[in-house]
Design an enzyme around this catalytic site. Structure first.
Site, PDB file in Angstrom:
ATOM      1  N   PHE A 105     -15.852   2.385   6.456  1.00 51.10           N
ATOM      2  CA  PHE A 105     -14.159   2.950   6.457  1.00 51.10           C
ATOM      3  C   PHE A 105     -13.944   2.985   5.109  1.00 51.10           C
ATOM      4  CE2 PHE A 105     -14.308  -1.669   7.306  1.00 51.10           C
ATOM      5  CZ  PHE A 105     -13.720  -2.141   5.920  1.00 51.10           C
ATOM      6  N   THR A 117      -5.424  -7.419  10.337  1.00 47.59           N
ATOM      7  CA  THR A 117      -6.065  -6.178   9.737  1.00 47.59           C
ATOM      8  C   THR A 117      -5.113  -5.064  10.488  1.00 47.59           C
ATOM      9  OG1 THR A 117      -7.855  -7.164   8.963  1.00 47.59           O
ATOM     10  CG2 THR A 117      -7.747  -4.818   8.982  1.00 47.59           C
ATOM     11  N   ARG A 176       2.536  -6.423   9.163  1.00 48.76           N
ATOM     12  CA  ARG A 176       1.843  -5.128   9.398  1.00 48.76           C
ATOM     13  C   ARG A 176       2.179  -4.745  10.810  1.00 48.76           C
ATOM     14  NH1 ARG A 176      -4.229  -7.746   7.204  1.00 48.76           N
ATOM     15  NH2 ARG A 176      -4.410  -6.497   5.404  1.00 48.76           N
ATOM     16  N   ASN A 228      -2.392  -0.097   6.672  1.00 45.12           N
ATOM     17  CA  ASN A 228      -1.875  -1.295   7.464  1.00 45.12           C
ATOM     18  C   ASN A 228      -0.881  -1.918   6.359  1.00 45.12           C
ATOM     19  OD1 ASN A 228      -3.792  -2.242   5.412  1.00 45.12           O
ATOM     20  ND2 ASN A 228      -4.645  -3.705   6.763  1.00 45.12           N
ATOM     21  N   TYR A 274     -12.063  -2.524  -4.505  1.00 47.79           N
ATOM     22  CA  TYR A 274     -12.778  -2.725  -2.936  1.00 47.79           C
ATOM     23  C   TYR A 274     -14.311  -2.731  -2.966  1.00 47.79           C
ATOM     24  CZ  TYR A 274      -8.063  -2.760  -0.286  1.00 47.79           C
ATOM     25  OH  TYR A 274      -6.913  -2.988  -0.445  1.00 47.79           O
ATOM     26  N   HIS A 315      -1.984  -5.557   1.738  1.00 53.08           N
ATOM     27  CA  HIS A 315      -3.116  -6.430   1.556  1.00 53.08           C
ATOM     28  C   HIS A 315      -2.996  -7.907   0.986  1.00 53.08           C
ATOM     29  CE1 HIS A 315      -7.094  -7.667  -0.091  1.00 53.08           C
ATOM     30  NE2 HIS A 315      -6.543  -8.122  -1.263  1.00 53.08           N
ATOM     31  N   LYS A 375       0.750  -1.161  -0.112  1.00 52.67           N
ATOM     32  CA  LYS A 375      -0.002  -0.043  -0.069  1.00 52.67           C
ATOM     33  C   LYS A 375       0.973   1.243   0.021  1.00 52.67           C
ATOM     34  CE  LYS A 375      -4.105  -2.431   2.049  1.00 52.67           C
ATOM     35  NZ  LYS A 375      -5.119  -2.139   3.044  1.00 52.67           N
ATOM     36  N   GLU A 389      -8.471 -10.822  -7.882  1.00 53.65           N
ATOM     37  CA  GLU A 389      -7.603  -9.838  -7.571  1.00 53.65           C
ATOM     38  C   GLU A 389      -6.400  -9.861  -8.385  1.00 53.65           C
ATOM     39  OE1 GLU A 389      -8.954  -9.354  -3.104  1.00 53.65           O
ATOM     40  OE2 GLU A 389      -7.212 -10.181  -3.383  1.00 53.65           O
TER      41      GLU A 389
HETATM   42  P1  CMP Z   1      -7.145  -4.978   3.119  1.00 56.04           P
HETATM   43  O1  CMP Z   1      -6.508  -6.437   3.475  1.00 56.04           O
HETATM   44  O2  CMP Z   1      -6.610  -4.147   2.005  1.00 56.04           O
HETATM   45  O3  CMP Z   1      -8.655  -5.322   2.827  1.00 56.04           O
HETATM   46  C1  CMP Z   1      -9.855  -4.234   3.192  1.00 56.04           C
HETATM   47  C2  CMP Z   1      -9.200  -3.281   3.878  1.00 56.04           C
HETATM   48  O4  CMP Z   1     -10.140  -2.289   4.561  1.00 56.04           O
HETATM   49  C3  CMP Z   1      -8.259  -3.841   5.065  1.00 56.04           C
HETATM   50  O5  CMP Z   1      -6.931  -4.118   4.324  1.00 56.04           O
HETATM   51  C4  CMP Z   1      -8.179  -2.332   5.832  1.00 56.04           C
HETATM   52  O6  CMP Z   1      -7.048  -1.329   5.221  1.00 56.04           O
HETATM   53  C5  CMP Z   1      -9.357  -1.814   5.747  1.00 56.04           C
HETATM   54  N1  CMP Z   1     -10.100  -1.942   6.881  1.00 56.04           N
HETATM   55  C6  CMP Z   1     -10.739  -3.071   7.280  1.00 56.04           C
HETATM   56  N2  CMP Z   1     -11.485  -2.924   8.669  1.00 56.04           N
HETATM   57  C7  CMP Z   1     -11.167  -1.726   8.737  1.00 56.04           C
HETATM   58  C8  CMP Z   1     -11.819  -0.952   9.814  1.00 56.04           C
HETATM   59  N3  CMP Z   1     -12.719  -1.400  10.954  1.00 56.04           N
HETATM   60  N4  CMP Z   1     -11.518   0.255   9.927  1.00 56.04           N
HETATM   61  C9  CMP Z   1     -10.663   0.973   8.897  1.00 56.04           C
HETATM   62  N5  CMP Z   1     -10.207   0.150   8.011  1.00 56.04           N
HETATM   63  C10 CMP Z   1     -10.480  -1.133   7.795  1.00 56.04           C
END
Ligand code: CMP
Length: 140
Positions: free
Chosen positions: A59, A93, A104, A114, A51, A117, A11, A128
């Site tokens: 979020f 996450t 992470r 974070n 997404y 992905h 990211k 994906e």
């Molecule tokens: P990713 O693996 O990219 O898949 C979906 C993304 O949404 C996740 O990583 C986080 O970056 C984001 N995400 C998931 N849950 C939350 C949350 N509760 N608050 C903010 N961001 C979130």
């Protein structure tokens, strides 16, 4: 995607902080072979599409704004049991809750920022992976 492959995406927070090389080294040190890789950038429409499963979540808009804020590095990786093993390597996450030693935990800061992905299933890794790479780039 073949059963021994997974999809990952580094990211913008990582790329902008200059940690790309270190993460790629970690990925390779853990036995994953890089099959496809590019440094690219998403438009807002592309990020919303990638997404789309999260579009009802609170979020979602924050996530989209972040994902288009800088360069990203999508990759397809190969290793036995790739999907499960790579999810373990990246951690939970929320970087604050991710196990010590995970990507992470080390490089992420918030649930949005974070670091990385990874696909949660073989089926999603196929979807994906083909979002970012052609069949020719994936050697399939
Ligand atoms: P990713 O693996 O990219 O898949 C979906 C993304 O949404 C996740 O990583 C986080 O970056 C984001 N995400 C998931 N849950 C939350 C949350 N509760 N608050 C903010 N961001 C979130």
């Amino acid at each position: 995607m073949q059963n021994n492959r997974t999809f990952t995406l580094i990211k913008p927070d990582v790329v902008l902080k200059g940690h790309l090389g270190e993460i790629m080294q970690t990925i390779q040190d853990n036995g994953f072979k890089i099959i496809a890789l590019k440094l690219t950038r998403l438009s807002r429409v592309e990020a919303m599409d990638f997404y789309h499963l999260h579009k009802e979540k609170s979020f979602y808009n924050t996530l989209i704004d972040f994902m288009i804020s800088g360069p990203i590095v999508p990759m397809v990786l190969e290793k036995e049991n790739a999907v499960e093993d790579f999810r373990k390597l990246i951690g939970a996450t929320d970087p604050q809750e991710a196990a010590f030693g995970t990507i992470r935990r080390k490089f992420g800061s918030t649930k949005t920022k974070n670091a990385i992905h990874a696909s949660d299933s073989i089926a999603n890794s196929e979807i994906e992976g083909s979002f970012y790479f052609s069949k020719r780039e994936l050697f399939v």
